[in-house]
Design a protein around this motif. Sequence first.
Motif, PDB file in Angstrom:
ATOM      1  N   UNK A  21      12.861  47.179  38.301  1.00 30.76           N
ATOM      2  CA  UNK A  21      12.174  46.172  37.481  1.00 30.76           C
ATOM      3  C   UNK A  21      12.354  46.460  35.989  1.00 30.76           C
ATOM      4  N   UNK A  22      12.300  47.736  35.595  1.00 35.69           N
ATOM      5  CA  UNK A  22      12.523  48.043  34.182  1.00 35.69           C
ATOM      6  C   UNK A  22      13.959  47.718  33.782  1.00 35.69           C
ATOM      7  N   UNK A  23      14.929  48.072  34.624  1.00 35.24           N
ATOM      8  CA  UNK A  23      16.336  47.791  34.305  1.00 35.24           C
ATOM      9  C   UNK A  23      16.570  46.287  34.149  1.00 35.24           C
ATOM     10  N   UNK A  24      16.030  45.505  35.083  1.00 43.62           N
ATOM     11  CA  UNK A  24      16.194  44.047  35.002  1.00 43.62           C
ATOM     12  C   UNK A  24      15.524  43.513  33.744  1.00 43.62           C
ATOM     13  N   UNK A  25      14.304  43.954  33.469  1.00 46.21           N
ATOM     14  CA  UNK A  25      13.597  43.475  32.277  1.00 46.21           C
ATOM     15  C   UNK A  25      14.356  43.857  31.013  1.00 46.21           C
ATOM     16  N   UNK A  26      14.817  45.091  30.945  1.00 49.12           N
ATOM     17  CA  UNK A  26      15.508  45.545  29.739  1.00 49.12           C
ATOM     18  C   UNK A  26      16.809  44.769  29.535  1.00 49.12           C
ATOM     19  N   UNK A  31      18.547  37.679  26.564  1.00 46.84           N
ATOM     20  CA  UNK A  31      19.190  36.446  27.050  1.00 46.84           C
ATOM     21  C   UNK A  31      18.162  35.341  27.223  1.00 46.84           C
ATOM     22  N   UNK A  32      18.271  34.306  26.426  1.00 45.43           N
ATOM     23  CA  UNK A  32      17.336  33.185  26.505  1.00 45.43           C
ATOM     24  C   UNK A  32      17.337  32.546  27.897  1.00 45.43           C
ATOM     25  N   UNK A  33      18.502  32.440  28.512  1.00 44.25           N
ATOM     26  CA  UNK A  33      18.614  31.822  29.840  1.00 44.25           C
ATOM     27  C   UNK A  33      17.948  32.657  30.920  1.00 44.25           C
ATOM     28  N   UNK A  34      17.701  33.924  30.633  1.00 48.11           N
ATOM     29  CA  UNK A  34      17.099  34.827  31.621  1.00 48.11           C
ATOM     30  C   UNK A  34      15.644  35.151  31.289  1.00 48.11           C
ATOM     31  N   UNK A  36      12.771  33.797  32.065  1.00 51.06           N
ATOM     32  CA  UNK A  36      11.844  33.811  33.202  1.00 51.06           C
ATOM     33  C   UNK A  36      12.034  35.075  34.030  1.00 51.06           C
ATOM     34  N   UNK A  37      13.281  35.457  34.259  1.00 50.45           N
ATOM     35  CA  UNK A  37      13.561  36.701  34.991  1.00 50.45           C
ATOM     36  C   UNK A  37      12.973  37.893  34.243  1.00 50.45           C
ATOM     37  N   UNK A  38      13.128  37.895  32.927  1.00 49.31           N
ATOM     38  CA  UNK A  38      12.597  38.964  32.087  1.00 49.31           C
ATOM     39  C   UNK A  38      11.078  39.064  32.238  1.00 49.31           C
ATOM     40  N   UNK A  39      10.403  37.932  32.172  1.00 50.30           N
ATOM     41  CA  UNK A  39       8.936  37.927  32.323  1.00 50.30           C
ATOM     42  C   UNK A  39       8.518  38.474  33.679  1.00 50.30           C
ATOM     43  N   UNK A  40       9.138  37.966  34.744  1.00 49.72           N
ATOM     44  CA  UNK A  40       8.742  38.386  36.090  1.00 49.72           C
ATOM     45  C   UNK A  40       9.036  39.862  36.337  1.00 49.72           C
ATOM     46  N   UNK A  41      10.142  40.352  35.798  1.00 46.37           N
ATOM     47  CA  UNK A  41      10.449  41.780  35.950  1.00 46.37           C
ATOM     48  C   UNK A  41       9.411  42.624  35.211  1.00 46.37           C
ATOM     49  N   UNK A  42       8.978  42.161  34.041  1.00 50.89           N
ATOM     50  CA  UNK A  42       7.939  42.871  33.294  1.00 50.89           C
ATOM     51  C   UNK A  42       6.605  42.855  34.023  1.00 50.89           C
ATOM     52  N   UNK A  43       6.251  41.710  34.567  1.00 51.11           N
ATOM     53  CA  UNK A  43       4.998  41.625  35.333  1.00 51.11           C
ATOM     54  C   UNK A  43       5.073  42.489  36.587  1.00 51.11           C
ATOM     55  N   UNK A  44       6.230  42.520  37.219  1.00 55.30           N
ATOM     56  CA  UNK A  44       6.403  43.376  38.404  1.00 55.30           C
ATOM     57  C   UNK A  44       6.215  44.839  38.032  1.00 55.30           C
ATOM     58  N   UNK A  45       6.792  45.247  36.901  1.00 59.89           N
ATOM     59  CA  UNK A  45       6.639  46.638  36.451  1.00 59.89           C
ATOM     60  C   UNK A  45       5.175  46.965  36.197  1.00 59.89           C
ATOM     61  N   UNK A  46       4.460  46.053  35.552  1.00 62.64           N
ATOM     62  CA  UNK A  46       3.036  46.290  35.274  1.00 62.64           C
ATOM     63  C   UNK A  46       2.237  46.376  36.577  1.00 62.64           C
TER      64      UNK A  46
END
Length: 180
Positions: A21-26, A31-34, A36-46
């Motif tokens: 999750x950290x790797x995906x978020x980082x 990337x603007x197109x990503x 939503x993926x960034x948000x969800x990966x961050x929420x998953x990490x939390x």
Amino acid sequence: MATVKVWDVFVRVFHWSLVASFAVAFLSGEERDLRTLHYWAGYAAAALVGLRILWGLVGTHYARFSQFVHGPRTTLDYVKDVITGREARYLGHNPAGGVMVILLLISILGVSLTGHLMTTDAFWGSEEMEEAHEILANGMLVLVALHIGGVIFESVRHHESLVKAMITGHKKAPLPGDVT
């Protein structure tokens, strides 16, 4: 070689899920197109950290904070022993590893919190919050590098693969002088 179970399934799944999750978020952060993926990966990490904190209080022996979080004196003595090559092998996390776990958990929470705050009305478009988020995320990279370095060092020093142990849950059985 005899082995013993150290890391339970939850700890191992948590560890590798947090890595992912950290790797995906980082990697998706710029990337603007990503977004939503960034948000969800961050929420998953939390969420993972929240679960790990709970498991650190009620989980199995080696998962509990009380087993591996030591005071400053014990930790400094351990670091001195490492420098002189006299440190004991710990079946669970050693005192320096315990400090690293706590720093990583706190840092992930900080990155997640600042990221979430940037989506709120109060901090939408806040350059200060974005800067804090980026500093914490980049600080995580430093902690991750130190963590990986510590894992390699301990694996070489004590002749066992800590990466393998975090996959299988097993470490070599304790010898006299090891801390269990």
